[in-house]
Design a protein around this motif. Structure first.
Motif, mmCIF file in Angstrom:
data_model
loop_
_atom_site.group_PDB
_atom_site.id
_atom_site.type_symbol
_atom_site.label_atom_id
_atom_site.label_comp_id
_atom_site.label_asym_id
_atom_site.label_seq_id
_atom_site.Cartn_x
_atom_site.Cartn_y
_atom_site.Cartn_z
ATOM 1 N N ALA A 1 0.825 -1.208 0.000
ATOM 2 C CA ALA A 1 0.000 0.000 0.000
ATOM 3 C C ALA A 1 0.857 1.255 0.000
ATOM 4 O O ALA A 1 0.626 2.187 -0.795
ATOM 5 N N LEU A 2 1.855 1.317 0.866
ATOM 6 C CA LEU A 2 2.702 2.509 0.923
ATOM 7 C C LEU A 2 3.512 2.690 -0.349
ATOM 8 O O LEU A 2 3.801 3.827 -0.755
ATOM 9 N N GLN A 3 3.871 1.597 -1.004
ATOM 10 C CA GLN A 3 4.589 1.727 -2.270
ATOM 11 C C GLN A 3 3.720 2.454 -3.299
ATOM 12 O O GLN A 3 4.190 3.340 -4.017
ATOM 13 N N GLU A 4 2.443 2.104 -3.351
ATOM 14 C CA GLU A 4 1.545 2.780 -4.290
ATOM 15 C C GLU A 4 1.293 4.229 -3.881
ATOM 16 O O GLU A 4 1.234 5.124 -4.725
ATOM 17 N N ILE A 5 1.127 4.442 -2.575
ATOM 18 C CA ILE A 5 0.890 5.810 -2.089
ATOM 19 C C ILE A 5 2.080 6.693 -2.406
ATOM 20 O O ILE A 5 1.926 7.856 -2.820
ATOM 21 N N ARG A 6 3.279 6.174 -2.216
ATOM 22 C CA ARG A 6 4.484 6.942 -2.576
ATOM 23 C C ARG A 6 4.521 7.237 -4.065
ATOM 24 O O ARG A 6 4.943 8.312 -4.486
ATOM 25 N N GLY A 7 4.037 6.286 -4.868
ATOM 26 C CA GLY A 7 4.024 6.484 -6.306
ATOM 27 C C GLY A 7 3.106 7.617 -6.732
ATOM 28 O O GLY A 7 3.348 8.276 -7.747
ATOM 29 N N ARG A 8 2.052 7.859 -5.934
ATOM 30 C CA ARG A 8 1.127 8.948 -6.248
ATOM 31 C C ARG A 8 1.611 10.287 -5.709
ATOM 32 O O ARG A 8 1.051 11.334 -6.036
ATOM 33 N N ALA A 9 2.638 10.257 -4.879
ATOM 34 C CA ALA A 9 3.072 11.470 -4.182
ATOM 35 C C ALA A 9 3.508 12.565 -5.146
ATOM 36 O O ALA A 9 3.299 13.753 -4.887
ATOM 37 N N SER B 1 2.326 13.452 -7.984
ATOM 38 C CA SER B 1 1.234 14.227 -8.563
ATOM 39 C C SER B 1 0.292 14.807 -7.512
ATOM 40 O O SER B 1 -0.390 15.794 -7.764
ATOM 41 N N GLN B 2 0.236 14.189 -6.320
ATOM 42 C CA GLN B 2 -0.720 14.613 -5.312
ATOM 43 C C GLN B 2 -0.076 15.275 -4.103
ATOM 44 O O GLN B 2 -0.772 15.677 -3.172
ATOM 45 N N GLY B 3 1.233 15.412 -4.119
ATOM 46 C CA GLY B 3 1.903 15.958 -2.951
ATOM 47 C C GLY B 3 2.078 14.883 -1.899
ATOM 48 O O GLY B 3 1.453 13.826 -1.948
ATOM 49 N N ARG B 4 2.929 15.153 -0.937
ATOM 50 C CA ARG B 4 3.202 14.147 0.097
ATOM 51 C C ARG B 4 2.120 14.190 1.171
ATOM 52 O O ARG B 4 2.359 14.546 2.322
ATOM 53 N N ARG B 5 0.940 13.800 0.770
ATOM 54 C CA ARG B 5 -0.221 13.783 1.661
ATOM 55 C C ARG B 5 -0.644 12.346 1.873
ATOM 56 O O ARG B 5 -0.811 11.591 0.914
ATOM 57 N N LEU B 6 -0.871 11.959 3.124
ATOM 58 C CA LEU B 6 -1.263 10.587 3.457
ATOM 59 C C LEU B 6 -2.375 10.646 4.497
ATOM 60 O O LEU B 6 -2.212 11.252 5.562
#
Length: 294
Positions: A114-122, A124-129
């Motif tokens: 999950a975090l690998q995918e979230i980092r991949g979106r960072a 374009s979406q900024g470092r927001r989690l």
């Protein structure tokens, strides 16, 4: 409304006295009213065989308030003077069974895939989690999430990372926000996690380290009521909660979850729960881990 999670699993209650031996009269109509009230206020359905459990949990309140029967108690909670007691009633009738890193494969998935995918979106979406623990009970689930993030993200201070933890039980929310647990809660936990993320707190108690507590916002929330948060969330944990809701309520709830998740966001549910026949907005990835697809 289920740690690991709030889980709101019904534990066996202390054996209640037989109707003939009861201190307070408790009719089938009284029980039917309390069942209907719990369903209306929280979405939770009590089975027809839980009358002794309800008696055992509420008898102490009748004793404290000086009532002679459940009928008197029910009349009281329906008055303006009984509004606060109504909240106490709901707290008493919702059970919280939970421990740290319960169903640990969910936290393993969060900390890796999950975090690998979230980092991949960072990019374009900024470092927001954003992660939501829905039905957080006394806080073990969201703290397990926080520890997972801290271990997997050495750069977490460079992120806008927050965990929302909600529960219908106000006492559970208070305890979760406090972050204090009996030392026995660490039994079976990896020693390095226990040493790094928990600190002694008084006699035979421990408290979560500040870096874990600071990631979480605990809030009171009724899952079948209004949701003030806007999202979007990268992942939602709702485990061992919906088993107490009927199918129609589950359909509404999972549709609302999908609406608040980012495209491709993750939903973690309990081991005894499934989405078959409930929603087509998620794809099963395995072991009660789902991805939003619509």
């Amino acid at each position: 409304m289920a740690t690991e999670t709030r889980s709101r699993e019904m534990r066996p209650s202390p054996e209640a006295p037989t109707p003939e031996d009861r201190e307070f009269s408790f009719s089938s109509d009284d029980y039917a009213f309390l069942r209907a009230m719990l369903k209306e206020k929280s979405g939770i359905e009590l089975g027809p065989t839980k009358q002794n459990m309800v008696y055992a949990r509420l008898a102490k309140r009748l004793r404290k308030l000086g009532f002679k029967s459940f009928h008197q108690y029910i009349e009281f909670i329906g008055t303006p003077a009984g509004v606060d007691e109504l909240g106490t009633t709901l707290n008493a009738l919702t059970t919280n069974l939970t421990k740290f890193f319960r169903e640990n494969h969910h936290f393993e998935h969060l900390g890796t895939a999950a975090l690998q995918e979230i980092r991949g979106r960072a990019a374009s979406q900024g470092r927001r989690l954003r992660i939501w623990s829905a039905g957080c009970s006394s806080g073990e689930e969201p703290y397990s999430i926080a520890i997972t993030l801290l271990r997997a993200m050495p750069d977490i201070k460079q992120w806008d990372a927050r965990i929302l933890a909600t529960d219908i039980d106000t006492e559970m929310v208070r305890r979760g926000n406090e972050g204090v647990y009996p030392a026995t809660a660490l039994e079976g936990m990896e020693p390095d996690i226990a040493r790094k993320y928990f600190e002694p707190h008084g006699t035979d108690k421990v408290r979560l380290a500040a870096e874990a507590r600071n990631l979480i916002s605990f809030k009171h929330l009724n899952l079948i009521g209004n949701w003030p948060m806007k999202g979007p969330f990268d992942a939602i944990f709702c485990r061992n909660v919906v088993i107490y809701f009927d199918k129609d309520t589950q359909r509404v709830l999972f549709d609302r979850y999908a609406n608040l998740l980012v495209p491709g966001g993750f939903l973690y549910i309990g081991h005894s729960e499934n989405l078959f026949g409930i929603t087509e907005r998620f794809k099963l990835l395995g072991r009660n881990i789902h991805r939003k697809i619509a």
